[in-house]
Design an enzyme around this catalytic site. Structure first.
Site, PDB file in Angstrom:
ATOM      1  N   HIS A 101      13.183 -86.209 -41.900  1.00 30.40           N
ATOM      2  CA  HIS A 101      13.861 -86.454 -40.413  1.00 30.40           C
ATOM      3  C   HIS A 101      13.042 -87.636 -39.584  1.00 30.40           C
ATOM      4  CE1 HIS A 101      10.240 -84.812 -38.667  1.00 30.40           C
ATOM      5  NE2 HIS A 101      10.109 -83.767 -39.820  1.00 30.40           N
ATOM      6  N   ARG A 151      15.465 -81.304 -36.303  1.00 27.98           N
ATOM      7  CA  ARG A 151      15.069 -82.399 -36.457  1.00 27.98           C
ATOM      8  C   ARG A 151      15.766 -83.026 -37.728  1.00 27.98           C
ATOM      9  NH1 ARG A 151      10.646 -78.955 -37.431  1.00 27.98           N
ATOM     10  NH2 ARG A 151       9.429 -79.508 -38.977  1.00 27.98           N
ATOM     11  N   GLU A 173      10.824 -77.111 -43.358  1.00 28.42           N
ATOM     12  CA  GLU A 173       9.292 -77.722 -43.626  1.00 28.42           C
ATOM     13  C   GLU A 173       8.380 -76.593 -43.882  1.00 28.42           C
ATOM     14  OE1 GLU A 173       7.164 -79.592 -44.408  1.00 28.42           O
ATOM     15  OE2 GLU A 173       7.065 -81.031 -42.716  1.00 28.42           O
ATOM     16  N   HIS A 178      12.240 -82.670 -44.797  1.00 29.13           N
ATOM     17  CA  HIS A 178      10.863 -82.470 -44.062  1.00 29.13           C
ATOM     18  C   HIS A 178       9.876 -83.152 -45.109  1.00 29.13           C
ATOM     19  CE1 HIS A 178      12.493 -80.181 -40.836  1.00 29.13           C
ATOM     20  NE2 HIS A 178      13.390 -79.629 -41.848  1.00 29.13           N
TER      21      HIS A 178
HETATM   22  C1  3PG Z   1       4.371 -80.758 -39.598  1.00 27.69           C
HETATM   23  O1  3PG Z   1       4.801 -79.777 -40.005  1.00 27.69           O
HETATM   24  O2  3PG Z   1       3.350 -80.718 -38.715  1.00 27.69           O
HETATM   25  C2  3PG Z   1       4.829 -82.039 -40.236  1.00 27.69           C
HETATM   26  O3  3PG Z   1       6.135 -82.230 -40.113  1.00 27.69           O
HETATM   27  C3  3PG Z   1       4.176 -82.529 -41.459  1.00 27.69           C
HETATM   28  O4  3PG Z   1       2.821 -82.553 -41.212  1.00 27.69           O
HETATM   29  P1  3PG Z   1       1.893 -82.967 -42.185  1.00 27.69           P
HETATM   30  O5  3PG Z   1       2.034 -84.346 -42.609  1.00 27.69           O
HETATM   31  O6  3PG Z   1       0.666 -82.944 -41.461  1.00 27.69           O
HETATM   32  O7  3PG Z   1       1.807 -81.732 -43.328  1.00 27.69           O
END
Ligand code: 3PG
Length: 248
Positions: free
Chosen positions: A9, A60, A87, A182
């Site tokens: 996203h 998102r 995610e 994600h």
């Molecule tokens: C989250 O869930 O905070 C981001 O979408 C991915 O985060 P990260 O790169 O810190 O794992």
């Protein structure tokens, strides 16, 4: 040979605020909207067409898909929303500032929580208002399927059945597929596709709103992959994602 396109996203409000997001359903920023439109334009200009799209149940990724589809003049594309593409659940870190968390616990601990294959972040308590137990979009799931935290290994365990049961058969049936998901659910798919080791997966960071094309052989083994767009800007965006978990 088959082709599939993955897309993380565009920038979300919590990407901008540098907060751990996970299953929190935040929307895109203005920049994220632009990134999603640019992704659609790049796909259109490169001549991509699709038969089917998959996304998560988080807005998102859904909105990124809609914006890209609109840009390609393909709003008609059938879309399957699958919670298994969500995610990675960030447990009790959800909502916290990544930089502040690193200042408090150290960059190394935050790297373990963000990128280790099998060490999950601290779990949410069952009675934490941030759990997804009463969220209607997960009403069809068993309680045990709704995470309180996840490491990447857990995310692989829920994403791969969606790949094996839904997506891979559709690719084999000749469907051209676009997946909007994600950072970590895509890292899970890519780890399995490219057979990346538990150690090397730590270094894989996926930039927002950038089409990632995978060419697959008849056994769905990757032949090559590439991002569409300005390669220098993409490398900088990947490095910026890696740095989000460091104390200022
Ligand atoms: C989250 O869930 O905070 C981001 O979408 C991915 O985060 P990260 O790169 O810190 O794992």
């Amino acid at each position: 040979m088959y082709k599939i396109v993955f897309m993380r996203h565009g920038e979300s409000t919590w990407n901008l605020e540098n907060r751990f997001t996970g299953w929190t359903d935040v929307d895109l920023t203005e920049k994220g909207v632009k990134e999603a439109k640019t992704a659609g334009r790049l796909l259109r200009e490169a001549g991509f067409t699709f038969d089917l799209a998959y996304t998560s149940v988080l807005k998102r990724a859904i909105r990124t898909l809609w914006l890209a589809m609109d840009e390609m003049d393909m709003m008609w594309l059938p879309v399957k929303n699958d919670w298994r593409l969500n995610e990675r659940h960030y447990g009790a870190l959800q909502g916290l500032d990544k930089g502040e968390t690193a200042a408090k616990f150290g960059d190394e601990q935050v790297l373990v929580w963000r990128r280790s294959y099998d060490t999950p972040p601290p779990a949410l308590e069952e009675n934490d208002p941030r759990t997804s137990f009463s969220d209607p979009r997960y009403a069809g799931l068993d309680k045990a399927q709704i995470p309180l935290t996840e490491c990447l290994k857990d995310t692989v365990a829920r994403v791969m059945p969606a790949w094996d049961e839904e997506i891979a058969p559709a690719i084999r049936a000749g469907k051209k597929i676009l997946i909007s998901a994600h950072g970590n659910s895509l890292r899970a798919v890519i780890k399995m596709l490219d057979n990346i080791s538990d150690t090397d997966i730590v270094g894989l960071n996926i930039p927002n709103g950038t089409p990632l094309v995978y060419e697959l052989d008849e056994n769905l083994k990757p032949i090559r992959h590439y991002y569409l767009g300005d390669q220098e800007a993409i490398a900088a965006a990947m490095a910026a994602v890696a740095n989000q978990g460091k104390a200022k």
